[in-house]
Motif scaffolding. Structure first.
Motif, short mmCIF file in Angstrom:
data_model
loop_
_atom_site.label_atom_id
_atom_site.label_comp_id
_atom_site.label_asym_id
_atom_site.label_seq_id
_atom_site.Cartn_x
_atom_site.Cartn_y
_atom_site.Cartn_z
N SER A 123 0.84 -1.19 0.00
CA SER A 123 0.00 0.00 0.00
C SER A 123 0.87 1.24 0.00
N THR A 124 0.24 2.36 -0.44
CA THR A 124 1.01 3.60 -0.50
C THR A 124 1.37 4.05 0.89
N GLU A 125 2.52 4.69 1.00
CA GLU A 125 2.94 5.20 2.31
C GLU A 125 2.09 6.41 2.63
N LEU A 126 1.34 6.30 3.72
CA LEU A 126 0.56 7.46 4.13
C LEU A 126 1.41 8.25 5.10
N ASP A 127 1.31 9.57 5.00
CA ASP A 127 2.11 10.37 5.92
C ASP A 127 1.30 10.62 7.18
N VAL A 128 1.41 9.71 8.13
CA VAL A 128 0.63 9.85 9.37
C VAL A 128 1.54 10.43 10.44
N PRO A 129 1.13 11.53 11.09
CA PRO A 129 1.98 12.10 12.14
C PRO A 129 2.29 11.06 13.21
N HIS A 130 3.51 11.21 13.79
CA HIS A 130 3.97 10.19 14.72
C HIS A 130 3.03 10.01 15.91
N ASN A 131 2.56 11.12 16.50
CA ASN A 131 1.70 11.00 17.68
C ASN A 131 0.37 10.31 17.34
N VAL A 132 -0.10 10.52 16.12
CA VAL A 132 -1.35 9.87 15.72
C VAL A 132 -1.12 8.37 15.63
N GLN A 133 0.05 7.99 15.13
CA GLN A 133 0.37 6.55 15.08
C GLN A 133 0.37 5.96 16.48
N VAL A 134 1.00 6.68 17.41
CA VAL A 134 1.04 6.19 18.79
C VAL A 134 -0.39 5.99 19.31
N ALA A 135 -1.25 7.00 19.07
CA ALA A 135 -2.62 6.91 19.55
C ALA A 135 -3.34 5.72 18.91
N ALA A 136 -3.09 5.51 17.61
CA ALA A 136 -3.77 4.42 16.91
C ALA A 136 -3.32 3.07 17.46
N VAL A 137 -2.02 2.95 17.77
CA VAL A 137 -1.52 1.68 18.31
C VAL A 137 -2.19 1.39 19.65
N ILE A 138 -2.25 2.41 20.52
CA ILE A 138 -2.94 2.22 21.81
C ILE A 138 -4.41 1.87 21.55
N GLY A 139 -4.99 2.51 20.51
CA GLY A 139 -6.39 2.23 20.17
C GLY A 139 -6.60 0.76 19.87
N ILE A 140 -5.68 0.17 19.10
CA ILE A 140 -5.79 -1.27 18.81
C ILE A 140 -5.80 -2.05 20.13
N GLY A 141 -4.89 -1.66 21.03
CA GLY A 141 -4.84 -2.35 22.32
C GLY A 141 -6.18 -2.26 23.05
N LEU A 142 -6.81 -1.07 23.01
CA LEU A 142 -8.08 -0.91 23.74
C LEU A 142 -9.20 -1.72 23.09
#
Length: 1957
Positions: free
Chosen positions: A1254-1273
């Protein structure tokens, strides 16, 4: 079988309440602002709007409306069925439709009609009707929606009462709409062409159902009862079948076959699965059913839309169906585009989600084609005609009806519509051959009615024959089916049922109104003010209507009375059709003809029956509303009629009821008070008595209601005026005929004919049934005895009973009545002798026994523990008897099955003609006085009584007999069960529980409990209140929890961030002004570090404390970063440019501020998607706040309501903060649900979860962190393999070549670790299917370092080239991966006590290795190790120190080279980690040991810091502060929600320190601690569930940010996840009377665990409860409040729901007690004064002070009126003293309901002593109370505390009765002797005393037993003989002197003084 209906000429009844009727809607429409009316009003004056003939035709503007197109007006009435008003007023509702307007109005007799709703639609209304739809829920129960349906030509508008509107488009033209139990039935309009063109085997369904306005319209299937085809299921396609009636209860439909001319009845029900599949599967079948009922094949290709033109194997057109002409409603303009239309997929059966769009399309298509209704619902295309085929293909397979098409030939391409409802044929009219086959026309009216004997009929009116056909039907045993039995015809021009009086009104052809009940004619109805038709016509009609077969009786023509019904002949159905029918028709022509010329208005039709009112339509067009009188108004008469109806055969019962109805409702009938007298006369006459000959019945007519006093004297002569009534009553032919016979009568009155005895007429209709009637009336009399309110009526009934008992020679019954009413019965001496030969004619039922059943003596026997035979009971009539008998059996006898399996032991149900063998009578019960009451029987009794519908009102009307029930309910009330229903709580009189059963929360409204009624905060003005965002804490509760100080105000002061801070810097002389300004601003910058950290704490403090107003945005307090400098209060600002301020400094703080504001919203509040979007700020600088607000909404669960569209909208904006807030919020709201849509949302932001290409999306680093925690939740605790694998590799994600993943790598790695821990939370080694991942080993490697493993799987490509920036080599960078890996291990093995994993986490035990580990990591490892070994954590300092490795604890060898700094840091960090673990282990428990331990360490650290000595230097200030902050947080966790003062002091201490190294992060930590300490304003605390621990680990990660933009090690937004660990555990007692929170003592019992035994602690509520899974029971303790216990060993659900609703637990203050607030020590209570001496309490008690101790209005007013001495009299009267004592007793014993009992006993005793008793009932009560008391005493003192009568009052009263009766006995023993010998009864006064003595001493009727007792020689002999008579011993001893002669007085019984008894 026709029953020839018989008319009694003499009778006519009068209709009442005549008033003209005009439909209210018509009036309303004149003023309705409807466009059409407006045009008209311009054209002509309003008076001409309505044409004169009564039918409302709008004479329209000439160009628009011609006279032919007059609008139909129609209306219907029904009984009001919504609970609009509290008191049940009978009101009528009218639904009126005319033109395009529909008006729904309601009005009652007492209130003018008013419009409820009015609707105006676009096209003319075809039909308007009420209908109820069932809206199925996810759960089992269905919600019923009441609606009005308005049918127009193209759609149906449905308006529900709750305000929802639906428009359902119609795919075809509808001829009629019917409301049914399930929804609407629609009949398709049949066009003539439709029928001609379709081939014989094909036709479309004609009846469709709509179960909900959003459901599809589905065809209805039917199941005819044909013999020819079996009952085969098929669609209703018969065009000749018209529905004429539908009904909900029972669910039936009546249809008419236009070809056959017959009516059929169908049961309407839901389709079964089999029928559904049959209909959908079957193919075209041969047609040719003889009856034409099924004139069509089953569902054919026609419905399924299959076009088989191009089918390879199809011969010709397999599935052809006829062409449809253009006129058909189903015609499509373009039939050729048919193929494409078929293929559109249709949504399934429940296409509700898509419907709105469909209906809009429908509206569009309708706009284009006004001529046709375009089928526009999703399944419409299935009804299309199938194809436009060339004509030569018409004779395909279907040409001959006999050929069949096999299934394969018709392969469905489109799924057919699944039918919902099925009509099953129950009955249809038979058409007799050979009879004149004159077609019967369609019924113009169909209705259900029932007669007085509860037979039910379905009646339909065939106007062409002027017949009403009544079909009798009964429900089968399982009530699932109706069985139709016989048909009867009644000549009628019109008819309507009158529901609530079980009759119907019939308009005969001659114009007279006749009342029928079922098919029995009752009488004519005389309508005052209307001339009745001429007499000649009437007589002529009566000749006609008498059927030829009628056998007339040879009785005199004048004496036709009710007996005629017996001989009514039953001709066969056929002859009935042949005979009377013809005659009726001839008659009707004749009458119609005569009537046309009559000038007087006559009744043309009847309509709109509601209850007992209906409308007459007159020939002149006027309408009159009349009401038909009821059968009885007096309760007693009604009950007697019920009993009569119950016991008699139906025909006899019908006669009695009809006869009574006629007499009672004759024109100028009796007044209400004479009703009973009239009933007695009528009843006795029907039994064959001559009421003229009996003195008491003769006098009935002249008296006011029978009063015992008058009855005993000679009746007064008549006052004038009532002679005519009497003549009317007794002057009917029947009486004259009877009186003409020579009758002799004996009577004490001298004027009567002497000699002889009055005889009875054995030919009277009820004569044979006298014994049975007597018995049921006797049981009714027993029932009335048990109701205080009805007992006065029992005295009227007893007169009738005694007469019957005398004549049936049942002496024991007469004796019983005499004992009950001695003064009354003595006056009656007459009896009518019944011939012996006649007695044989009477049917003596087996249940009539010589020994009269007496319910009071049965109950008394029960109390004495005797065995009694079961008590007879009339089901449905003697309800009170049944309840009391079974209650006694359950509670006194202690038989737990009394109410279930062994009812027959205690009750015998009578049924008409009931025979039971004598052997059954002797089934005795075992004596069981010794049964201990278990509390179960108590509860069982109360719950059972409630289920029987027994309420507190009923309990109050039961006399003292109900004491045991009261006792049980009081005992139950002292220990109520928390899961009782509201009704049970009402019965035991505990409003507490009732309130509890209602769902209520504290902060609902100002009026309910709470929100700041009492303790307003002393400081802070209104303006400040608003802005600091903390004004919603419920003051009332916090004021109770922390009543001694203002700590809540202090917390508000510490946490407010909306006011400028005070910047006090002293200007030193050498400092220039410019430097001074800079100095001030630097100081302000330091203070702002603190201000910016405050919102995190404030969010926790105000958690869930506010209910937002949906129309206002949420108030968000400002984050104020300015300062004021004293003394001049000058403004200090950071933006002046004097000093450097970091960029974006406020972005995260304002995010936190938004979260804090959003967290105020309580989870229970009403929040919807629109409101969330409505809060979106206009200005971009507030976007961060809104982002925080979104996250907060997720944390309190409201974000799930945000529409997906909006979520997408917010994310596409690309605003970093918004994305973070939204992702974390949505994930928190969907915690642990594995929701797919959210997973997709999160995956887009995590490159590792996207496919590698897939194409590289430019996701801000902090949003990535939040999304990873979101998966955990989202996947928390699920152990999801794929996510676990990805997250595991992400912990060690290497930096990429193009600078990606290079900054803030630590926070990403940590987030991946935390998320992995959450996904596998607590799974330990049981990770299913993950063994190949080696999770623990991999994590260990990340923790300690080593070679990097090759990246596996999908992401190999990604990490091919190394970073050019960061050179890590091929080893793992432990500094990045260690924290995440450590915490992941901790969470995966949380609480598993897995020692091997824990040992990996031990700190190293050599100095060398220690040097390699960051001290911070030691903290994490220690924390992880301790929470894995959860059960080993102990709350003491030794345990904490045991975590420090041995080498640091020992004495050091100076020779070793020890780095003291390393050692000091390691020690402090390990200690902090252990303290943190301790905090988690005891989170929210307020464990004092844990707190003391932590507090000690905090003091130690503070000491080290305060020394500027060695240790502080070695460890470093930063490290010490970190450790201290962690310990402070640990303390806050332990004391969470308790507001502990010591922790508050520490927090305040740190709050004040702003200089030096106190950075933003430390402030955040300290204020989070403060927030946790006062979590949710003291209403919430922390849980220690796995999920909560995980949330706390995320939120309290021990590395706090250094400045406000620092997210390097840990994302700041995660700090708020602590909310997920909060749970409400505050229990707030609320006084149920004042609805204010109050103090109450709780007793909390802990379950046993391995650390402690079962323990009970006392807490003063409001208080935090421990975690519910640790508890066994929670109980509100006395003595001040009623006890209330909640047992948690059974289930915790109930307490949990209480806690989640603000913890409101309703308590009730006991009388005589004051709340703890007013009386902390309990010295002011009413009982406190009386501790020393009981009696002094009564004397010291002043009735005036009563109001301070009880809020019972009854007690207060009793004190006011009965216990106060008037001023004139100095001395207090004895009675007043007694009353005060009673009052004192009631108040102190807490049983105000006992006051009436006390007074009743006192009154009874007083009356007995004065000799003023007229009836012995009070003594019965006294005796039962004494017996209850005795049974208690026998059981021993243990049981005595349950007794309600505890005082000395009862023994005193008992003694008084004994003395009075003994004194009488010594003076009058001769009277008793003569009674026992059966001699005449004594004089009046003696008679009363004698009866009292016999009742109270429970001496059975001794007339026949005297011989047994007479000859006794000794006491022993007497005792032995009397034991068989069941006389209690102490009562027998009173008889000794009488029976054994005066010689054997009491003194002859040695050692037994009389007083002993």
């Amino acid at each position: 079988m026709s029953e020839v209906v018989y008319e009694e000429t003499a009778t006519m009844i009068a209709a009442g309440e005549l008033q003209p009727f005009v439909p209210f809607g018509r009036e309303h429409c004149r003023n309705h602002p409807n466009a059409f009316n407006l045009q008209l009003r311009e054209l002509q004056p309003a008076s001409e709007l309505w044409s004169s003939d009564g039918a409302a035709g709008l004479v329209g503007s000439l160009q628009e409306v011609s006279l032919q197109e007059r609008e139909r007006e129609c209306w219907q009435l029904r009984k009001g069925c919504k609970g609009v008003r509290e008191e049940d007023v009978e009101f009528e509702e009218e639904l009126y439709a005319a033109g395009t307007v529909v008006v729904w109005s309601q009005g009652s007799r007492s209130q003018a009609a008013n419009v409820y709703k009015a609707f105006t639609v676009d096209s003319p209304v075809q039909q308007a009707l009420w209908c109820t739809f069932a809206a199925p829920h996810d759960k089992k129960d269905e919600d019923v929606e009441q609606t009005v349906c308005i049918a127009q030509s193209s759609c149906i508008n449905v308006h529900t009462v709750t305000g929802k509107d639906f428009i359902a488009p119609l795919p075809f033209q509808v001829s009629n709409v019917w409301a049914t139990k399930f929804g609407l039935l629609l009949e398709r309009k049949n066009t003539a062409t439709d029928a001609q063109l379709s081939p014989p085997g094909e036709s479309l369904p004609t009846v469709f159902s709509m179960l909900h306005p959003l459901d599809e319209i589905a065809p209805v299937v039917c199941k005819p009862a044909g013999l020819f085809e079996g009952s085969r299921v098929q669609y209703v396609t018969d065009a000749s079948m018209k529905i004429v009636f539908s009904c909900c209860q029972p669910s039936v439909v009546v249809s008419y076959d236009t070809v056959q001319g017959t009516h059929s009845v169908w049961a309407l029900r839901r389709v079964t699965q089999d029928e559904r599949s049959t209909v959908l599967r079957c193919s075209v079948d041969p047609v040719g059913t003889p009856l034409g009922l099924m004139a069509s094949g089953l569902l054919t290709s026609h419905l399924r839309n299959i076009s088989r033109l191009d089918s390879p194997g199809g011969s010709g057109a397999t599935g052809t169906s006829g062409l449809v002409s253009a006129g058909s409603p189903l015609h499509y303009g373009a039939l050729h585009s048919h193929q494409s239309r078929i293929m559109t997929s249709s949504p399934g059966l429940h296409s509700r989600a898509h419907s709105p769009s469909i209906s809009n399309m429908a509206a569009l298509s309708r706009a284009h084609s006004p001529g046709m209704a375009a089928p526009s619902f999703s399944g419409a295309s299935r009804f299309n005609t199938s194809l436009h085929s060339p004509s030569q293909q018409q004779h395909g397979l279907l040409a001959s009806p006999s050929t069949t098409v096999n299934d394969s030939a018709v392969a469905p391409e489109v799924e057919p519509i699944v039918p919902d409802l099925c009509m099953e044929q129950l009955w249809s009219e038979t058409v007799a051959a050979g009879c004149h086959r004159e077609m019967s026309s369609q019924a113009s009216k169909v209705f259900l009615t029932s007669d007085l004997c509860e037979n039910r009929y379905l009646c339909f009116l065939v106007e062409s024959h002027q017949q009403l056909r009544c079909v009798k039907f009964i429900e089968s045993n399982n009530t699932s089916q109706l069985i139709f039995t016989s048909v009867t015809t009644v000549a009628a021009k019109d008819a309507e049922p009158l529901q609530n009086i079980n009759t119907m009104l019939v308009l005969e052809a001659c114009g007279s109104l006749v009342l029928y009940t079922g098919i029995t004619r009752v009488s004519k109805v005389f309508v005052p003010g209307l001339l009745s038709p001429t007499f000649s016509l009437t007589s002529q009609l009566s000749q006609l209507s008498r059927a030829a077969e009628n056998v007339s009786t040879p009785a005199a023509a004048g004496s036709r009375h009710l007996q005629r019904l017996d001989e009514a002949a039953m001709p066969s159905p056929v002859s009935e059709l042949r005979g009377p029918n013809l005659k009726h028709q001839e008659g009707s022509f004749l009458e119609d003809y005569t009537f046309q010329h009559a000038s007087t208005p006559y009744i043309q039709a009847l309509r709109d029956p509601v209850c007992n009112r209906l409308t007459l339509e007159l020939s002149c067009g006027r309408m009159l509303r009349i009401s038909i009188p009821e059968i009885a108004t007096s309760e007693l008469v009604r009950k007697c009629l019920q009993a009569v109806r119950f016991i008699l055969p139906k025909e006899a019962a019908m006669k009695v009821l009809v006869k009574w109805y006629n007499i009672y409702n004759a024109p100028g009938g009796p007044s209400a008070h004479a009703e009973w007298n009239l009933f007695v006369t009528c009843f006795m006459t029907l039994m064959g008595y001559n009421t003229e000959r009996l003195a008491w019945t003769r006098n009935l007519h002249f008296e006011v209601p029978l009063s015992p006093v008058i009855a005993a004297k000679k009746a007064r002569p008549s006052d004038g005026g009532s002679e005519e009534d009497l003549d009317y009553l007794l002057g009917s032919h029947y009486h004259r005929q009877m009186n003409s016979q020579p009758v002799c009568c004996s009577s004490p009155l001298p004027s009567e004919t002497p000699t002889g005895q009055s005889s009875m007429d054995s030919a009277a209709p009820l004569f044979p049934h006298i014994p049975a009637l007597f018995y049921v009336l006797h049981l009714l009399y027993q029932e009335l005895q048990l109701d205080e309110l009805q007992r006065a009526r029992a005295s009227s009934l007893v007169c009738l009973l005694q007469q019957l008992a005398r004549d049936l020679q049942l002496d024991e019954y007469v004796d019983l009545y005499w004992r009950d009413y001695p003064s009354l019965i003595r006056g009656f001496t007459e009896s009518c002798v019944i011939d012996q030969t006649l007695i044989g004619q009477m049917q003596r039922p087996s249940f009539l026994r010589a020994e009269p059943p007496c319910v009071l003596s049965w109950l008394s026997g029960c109390l004495r523990g005797e065995e009694s035979p079961p008590f007879p009971c009339l089901p449905g009539i003697c309800t009170r008897t049944r309840l009391l008998v079974l209650s006694f059996a359950l509670y006194i006898v202690g038989d737990e099955n009394a109410t279930s399996t062994s009812v027959s032991k205690y009750l015998v149900k009578l049924s008409a003609g009931h025979k039971y063998s004598t052997s059954e009578l002797h089934c005795r019960r075992q004596s069981s006085v010794t049964v201990e009451f278990s509390c179960e029987t108590r509860e069982q009794l109360v719950v059972w009584l409630t289920s029987e519908g027994f309420t507190l009102k009923d309990l109050e009307s039961v006399p003292c007999v109900a004491l045991p029930i009261r006792e049980a309910s009081t005992a139950a009330a002292s220990r109520p069960c928390s899961d009782w229903s509201e009704e049970v709580c009402l019965l035991i009189g505990r409003r507490i529980c009732t309130k509890q059963a209602h769902k209520m929360t504290l902060a609902k409204s100002k009026a309910s409990v709470g929100s700041g009624l009492s303790l307003e905060p002393p400081v802070a003005t209104e303006a400040d209140e608003e802005e600091d965002g903390m004004s919603d804490i419920i003051q009332e509760v916090t004021g109770l929890i922390w009543s001694q100080d203002l700590r809540v105000q202090e917390v508000r002061r510490l946490l407010q961030s909306s006011r400028p801070v005070r910047v006090s810097v002293v200007q030193l002389p050498e400092v220039s002004d410019h430097e001074y300004i800079e100095e001030k601003e630097n100081k302000l910058l330091q203070l702002c570090q603190r201000t910016m950290a405050l919102p995190v704490g404030r969010g926790l403090f105000t958690l869930f404390s506010y209910q937002p107003v949906p129309t206002e945005p949420l108030p968000v307090p400002k984050l104020n970063l300015t300062g004021r400098a004293p003394p001049r209060n000058t403004m200090v600002d950071l933006n002046s440019g004097n000093i450097d301020v970091p960029p974006n400094m406020t972005s995260w703080p304002s995010f936190h501020n938004g979260v804090a504001a959003g967290l105020k919203i309580a989870p229970a509040s009403q929040v919807d998607s629109a409101w969330i979007a409505y809060n979106k700020p206009k200005s971009p600088e507030l976007a961060n706040e809104y982002a925080g607000f979104l996250m907060a909404l997720g944390l309190n669960g409201h974000l799930t309501k945000l529409a997906t569209l909006n979520i997408h909208d917010y994310l596409t904006k690309g605003h970093e903060m918004t994305s973070i807030g939204l992702l974390l919020g949505v994930s928190s709201a969907k915690l642990g649900t594995m929701d797919m849509s959210i997973t997709r949302l999160l995956s887009i932001h995590i490159p590792a979860l996207l496919p590698p290409t897939s194409t590289e999306l430019d996701v801000p680093h902090n949003v990535q962190v939040a999304a990873v925690i979101g998966i955990g939740l989202v996947y928390q605790g699920t152990g999801h393999r794929h996510n676990a694998e990805v997250l595991l590799s992400e912990i060690g994600r290497p930096p990429g070549p193009e600078m990606e993943y290079c900054t803030d790598r630590e926070s990403y790695s940590l987030a991946a670790g935390l998320a992995l821990g959450m996904v596998c939370l607590g799974h330990g080694s049981n990770l299913i299917g993950m063994t190949d991942l080696n999770v623990p080993e991999q994590l260990y490697q990340y923790m300690v370092g080593g070679h990097r493993r090759a990246q596996a799987g999908a992401n190999r490509e990604r990490h091919k080239s190394p970073s050019y920036q960061i050179k890590e080599g091929d080893t793992i960078n432990v500094d990045v991966t260690c924290p995440g890996a450590t915490l992941a291990l901790a969470m995966i093995y949380l609480k598993t006590n897995n020692r091997s994993i824990a040992d990996w986490l031990k700190p190293p035990d050599t100095w060398f290795l220690l040097d390699f580990i960051k001290p911070e990591f030691l903290l994490l490892r220690t924390l992880a190790r301790c929470i894995i070994m959860w059960d080993e954590i102990l709350p003491n300092t030794e345990w904490v120190k045991s975590n420090i490795p041995q080498i640091m604890r020992g004495t050091f060898d100076p020779s070793e080279d020890i780095n003291m700094e390393t050692m000091a840091q390691a020690q402090d960090y390990i200690t902090a980690g252990a303290c943190m673990a301790l905090g988690l282990r005891f989170a929210g428990s307020a464990n004092s040991d844990a707190f003391d331990c932590l507090y000690e360490f905090a003091r130690t650290f503070m000491k080290i810091m305060s020394f500027a000595g060695t240790a502080a230097v070695q460890t470093g200030y930063y490290n010490l502060q970190t450790g201290l902050s962690m310990i402070l947080l640990a303390m806050s966790m332990v004391m969470s929600g308790t507001g502990n003062l010591k922790v508050l002091q520490l927090c305040r201490f740190f709050h004040k320190r702003t200089g030096g190294e106190m950075n933003y992060g430390f402030h955040m930590a300290h204020h989070m601690g403060l927030g946790l300490l006062f979590l949710g304003g003291g209403r919430y605390t922390l849980s220690t569930s796995n999920s909560a621990i995980a949330a706390l680990l995320c939120a309290l990660y021990p590395h706090f940010p250094a400045h406000s933009t620092d997210n390097r090690y840990h994302l700041q937004a995660l700090r708020h996840l602590a909310v997920l660990a909060a749970e409400p555990r505050l229990l707030v007692p609320v006084d149920v009377d004042s609805l204010k929170p109050c103090y109450a003592l709780l007793e909390v019992t802990y379950k046993e665990t391995k650390w402690y035994k079962e323990t009970t602690v006392e807490l003063m509520a409001p208080t935090m409860l421990p975690e519910l899974h640790l508890l066994k029971r929670v109980k509100v303790k006395g003595p001040r409040y009623w006890e209330l216990s909640v047992d948690l060993s059974r289930e915790t659900q109930h307490l949990q729901s209480i806690l989640s609703r603000d913890g409101v637990l309703y308590v009730k203050l006991r009388a005589g007690q004051l709340p703890y607030k007013d009386d902390p020590q309990g010295w002011k209570s009413l009982l406190a004064s009386a501790v020393n001496q009981r009696s002094s309490g009564v004397r010291a008690f002043k009735p005036e002070s009563i109001s301070t101790f009880t809020s019972e209005p009854a007690l207060v007013s009793f004190a006011e009126f009965f216990c106060k001495t008037p001023e004139e009299i100095q001395q207090r009267d004895d009675t007043l003293v007694l009353f005060s004592a009673m009052l004192y007793e009631c108040v102190t014993q807490e049983c105000p309901e006992m006051l009436p009992t006390y007074i009743a006993i006192e009154q009874a005793v007083g009356a007995l002593r004065r000799g003023a008793l007229l009836q012995t009932f009070p003594l019965w009560q006294m005796r039962l109370v004494v017996e209850l008391w005795d049974s208690r005493v026998q059981r021993g003192p243990a049981n005595r505390h349950h007794a309600l009568l505890t005082s000395e009052f009862l023994p005193v009263m008992k003694n008084m009765v004994d003395v009075a009766l003994d004194r009488w006995l010594t003076d009058n023993s001769a009277v008793l002797r003569s009674y026992m010998r059966g001699e005449a009864l004594p004089q009046a006064a003696q008679s009363i005393m004698l009866a009292s003595f016999l009742v109270y001493r429970s001496i059975p009727s001794l007339r026949n037993t005297h011989t047994q007792l007479e000859g006794c020689s000794s006491l022993g002999d007497l005792v032995w003989r009397s034991s068989r008579l069941r006389i209690p011993l102490r009562d027998l001893l009173r008889l000794v002197p009488v029976l054994l002669g005066p010689a054997a007085g009491p003194h002859s019984v040695p050692g037994l003084p009389l007083q002993a008894f």
